[in-house]
Write an enzyme that holds these catalytic residues in place. Sequence first.
Site, PDB file in Angstrom:
ATOM      1  N   ASP A 272      30.074  30.739  44.719  1.00 37.62           N
ATOM      2  CA  ASP A 272      30.873  29.419  45.008  1.00 37.62           C
ATOM      3  C   ASP A 272      31.327  29.107  43.468  1.00 37.62           C
ATOM      4  OD1 ASP A 272      28.471  28.838  43.814  1.00 37.62           O
ATOM      5  OD2 ASP A 272      28.148  26.931  45.535  1.00 37.62           O
TER       6      ASP A 272
ATOM      7  N   HIS B  95      29.489  28.685  40.704  1.00 31.75           N
ATOM      8  CA  HIS B  95      28.667  28.026  39.768  1.00 31.75           C
ATOM      9  C   HIS B  95      27.975  28.794  38.686  1.00 31.75           C
ATOM     10  CE1 HIS B  95      25.554  29.359  42.815  1.00 31.75           C
ATOM     11  NE2 HIS B  95      24.742  29.532  41.471  1.00 31.75           N
TER      12      HIS B  95
ATOM     13  N   GLU C 182      26.000  23.424  40.432  1.00 32.03           N
ATOM     14  CA  GLU C 182      26.740  23.446  41.460  1.00 32.03           C
ATOM     15  C   GLU C 182      28.069  22.992  41.594  1.00 32.03           C
ATOM     16  OE1 GLU C 182      25.411  25.505  43.331  1.00 32.03           O
ATOM     17  OE2 GLU C 182      23.008  25.137  43.906  1.00 32.03           O
TER      18      GLU C 182
ATOM     19  N   ASP D 256      17.805  28.975  33.531  1.00 31.41           N
ATOM     20  CA  ASP D 256      17.299  27.809  34.553  1.00 31.41           C
ATOM     21  C   ASP D 256      15.922  28.375  35.124  1.00 31.41           C
ATOM     22  OD1 ASP D 256      18.250  30.356  35.959  1.00 31.41           O
ATOM     23  OD2 ASP D 256      20.125  29.264  36.540  1.00 31.41           O
TER      24      ASP D 256
END
Length: 267
Positions: free
Chosen positions: A141, A143, A148, A72
């Site tokens: 979380d 991801h 996400e 990314d």
Amino acid sequence: MRLVILDNYDLASEWAAKYICNRIIQFKPGQNRYFTLGLPTGSTPLGCYKKLIEYHKSGDLSFKYVKTFNMDEYVGLPRNHPESYHSYMWNNFFKHIDIDPNNAHILDGNAADLQAECDAFERKIEEAGGIDLFVGGIGPDGHIAFNEPGSSLVSRTRLKTLAMDTILANAKYFDGDLSKVPTMALTVGVGTVMDAREVMILITGAHKAFALYKAIEEGVNHMWTVSAFQQHPRTIFVCDEDATLELRVKTVKYFKAYPEDKDFKES
């Protein structure tokens, strides 16, 4: 799926680096046969990169015939910004090894046409013959890359809006100032990573423990995108003891006692 549990962060990093090193050496890359490696950023892989640099400097490992694809990049952050993932990769890894800069592929978050940039990235991966080993990390979380919670589990490289939890977690890299943290990024999709022939996910620290629990003890769920890799035929989760705090004792004992799989042997 395999879960490898090491005592601490340093040992987990070393195990992961040895695994990558051995995979490259066993592949026997050459001028007409490149090993293709997917790479992450963030704090978790730093120890692994440090070890890989050591192996290179000791003469045990070359990246001359390795192609890399990063997961990314932030949108709108100048490439030379100290917190861009271009800067991260060159400062923490690439400038210390013998990789050809033309073989180190990172998404351009400042491209005039962001979707065209994402489509081109997918084509480059395909032209390289696919990813042999995709290394990733996860957020608290769950991801992976910037996929996400709620992301499609068959998604491809695309533009994503970052969740507030991610923005808050990344604020530490921007002097704690939320206004400086990018809110959008280009990211490979879950499906992009799933296409890799092998996936290794690094998970360390107690703050990632609940995410590891969701990744391996519960079902596949797009709210915890890392859980998709339960369905990959060759996934290794590498973690430290702290990351196992939310796992059942039975689960930890099972994987610690699990016989060494010759297909996953790290050395």
